[in-house]
Design a protein around this motif. Structure first.
Motif, PDB file in Angstrom:
ATOM      1  N   ALA A  93       0.686   3.991  -2.916  1.00 56.27           N
ATOM      2  CA  ALA A  93       0.377   5.383  -2.579  1.00 56.27           C
ATOM      3  C   ALA A  93       1.437   6.308  -3.161  1.00 56.27           C
ATOM      4  O   ALA A  93       1.120   7.362  -3.729  1.00 56.27           O
TER       5      ALA A  93
ATOM      6  N   LEU B 206      -0.353   2.241   8.467  1.00 60.31           N
ATOM      7  CA  LEU B 206       0.143   2.964   7.297  1.00 60.31           C
ATOM      8  C   LEU B 206       0.448   4.415   7.660  1.00 60.31           C
ATOM      9  O   LEU B 206       1.510   4.935   7.309  1.00 60.31           O
ATOM     10  N   SER B 207      -0.457   5.063   8.357  1.00 60.13           N
ATOM     11  CA  SER B 207      -0.270   6.480   8.684  1.00 60.13           C
ATOM     12  C   SER B 207       0.905   6.704   9.625  1.00 60.13           C
ATOM     13  O   SER B 207       1.481   7.788   9.651  1.00 60.13           O
TER      14      SER B 207
ATOM     15  N   ILE C 264      -2.127  13.639   5.061  1.00 62.25           N
ATOM     16  CA  ILE C 264      -3.238  12.875   5.636  1.00 62.25           C
ATOM     17  C   ILE C 264      -4.161  13.828   6.384  1.00 62.25           C
ATOM     18  O   ILE C 264      -3.756  14.490   7.338  1.00 62.25           O
TER      19      ILE C 264
ATOM     20  N   GLN D 263       2.574  11.580   4.242  1.00 65.49           N
ATOM     21  CA  GLN D 263       2.091  11.570   5.621  1.00 65.49           C
ATOM     22  C   GLN D 263       1.586  12.944   6.029  1.00 65.49           C
ATOM     23  O   GLN D 263       0.596  13.055   6.741  1.00 65.49           O
TER      24      GLN D 263
ATOM     25  N   LYS E 239      -4.876   0.985   8.104  1.00 62.69           N
ATOM     26  CA  LYS E 239      -4.811   2.424   7.846  1.00 62.69           C
ATOM     27  C   LYS E 239      -4.010   3.155   8.919  1.00 62.69           C
ATOM     28  O   LYS E 239      -3.253   4.065   8.633  1.00 62.69           O
TER      29      LYS E 239
ATOM     30  N   VAL F 113      -8.156   9.827   9.319  1.00 61.05           N
ATOM     31  CA  VAL F 113      -8.098   8.359   9.327  1.00 61.05           C
ATOM     32  C   VAL F 113      -9.456   7.910   9.839  1.00 61.05           C
ATOM     33  O   VAL F 113      -9.845   8.256  10.954  1.00 61.05           O
TER      34      VAL F 113
ATOM     35  N   ILE G  58       0.838  -1.201   0.000  1.00 62.72           N
ATOM     36  CA  ILE G  58       0.000   0.000   0.000  1.00 62.72           C
ATOM     37  C   ILE G  58       0.877   1.257   0.000  1.00 62.72           C
ATOM     38  O   ILE G  58       0.582   2.227  -0.706  1.00 62.72           O
ATOM     39  N   GLU G  59       1.954   1.243   0.748  1.00 58.22           N
ATOM     40  CA  GLU G  59       2.887   2.375   0.768  1.00 58.22           C
ATOM     41  C   GLU G  59       3.466   2.616  -0.621  1.00 58.22           C
ATOM     42  O   GLU G  59       3.542   3.753  -1.082  1.00 58.22           O
TER      43      GLU G  59
ATOM     44  N   ASP H 258     -17.522   6.940   4.634  1.00 62.65           N
ATOM     45  CA  ASP H 258     -16.323   7.768   4.726  1.00 62.65           C
ATOM     46  C   ASP H 258     -16.644   9.220   4.406  1.00 62.65           C
ATOM     47  O   ASP H 258     -16.180  10.131   5.094  1.00 62.65           O
TER      48      ASP H 258
ATOM     49  N   LEU I 178      -7.440   8.205   4.857  1.00 64.07           N
ATOM     50  CA  LEU I 178      -7.218   6.765   4.940  1.00 64.07           C
ATOM     51  C   LEU I 178      -8.452   6.128   5.550  1.00 64.07           C
ATOM     52  O   LEU I 178      -8.900   6.531   6.624  1.00 64.07           O
TER      53      LEU I 178
ATOM     54  N   LEU J 161      -5.137  13.426   1.782  1.00 64.34           N
ATOM     55  CA  LEU J 161      -5.466  12.003   1.760  1.00 64.34           C
ATOM     56  C   LEU J 161      -6.339  11.681   2.957  1.00 64.34           C
ATOM     57  O   LEU J 161      -6.120  12.194   4.059  1.00 64.34           O
TER      58      LEU J 161
END
Length: 139
Positions: free
Chosen positions: A15, A44-45, A58, A55, A41, A61, A11-12, A75, A34, A32
């Motif tokens: 992205a 990831l963050s 973001i 980052q 999520k 989340v 995923i990283e 969402d 997440l 972003l």
């Protein structure tokens, strides 16, 4: 645990591929959000492997409890205030850029000047008031 780590790493990578401009090495997204129902999520963050410039982008989340379209709708509801602020900031940026162009005699005001610039292909951005009550007839 290894599969879990590999999934977060994938995923990283995706992205970075989708949200980083390769020519400027800068994010190509304003922000972003997440979303997910698992802990991926959050990991990831907070991951050291996640692109630091992404980052910073973001905005939120969000924990959701469904998959697919239901998740997407949930969402949007949970991030509505943040998304409204993003739209406001984008509009504020556009208006600021517009006034800069006007101050440098590069922007146009008025219908005739705007149409002339459109026909010449000299326009990068067009701002239109949503309540504009003008009809144009070409005979």
């Amino acid at each position: 645990m290894e599969n879990h780590h590999n999934y977060v790493r994938k995923i990283e990578e995706l992205a970075t591929q989708f949200y980083m401009d390769p020519t400027t090495n800068q994010p190509n997204a304003f922000g972003l959000i997440l979303v997910g129902c698992a802990d991926f999520k959050t990991k990831l963050s907070q991951s050291d492997l996640f692109e630091p410039l992404l980052q910073e982008k973001i905005l939120n989340v969000v924990d959701v409890y469904y998959g697919g379209e239901n998740s997407f709708n949930q969402d949007i509801k949970l991030s509505f205030e943040i998304l409204a602020n993003v739209k406001f900031l984008q509009e504020k940026h556009l208006i600021g850029k517009y006034f800069e162009e006007i101050n440098q005699d590069r922007g146009t005001i008025g219908i005739d000047e705007t149409f002339e610039a459109l026909h010449m292909g000299a326009m990068e951005t067009l701002l239109v008031w949503e309540n504009l009550e003008i009809n144009r007839y070409v005979l």
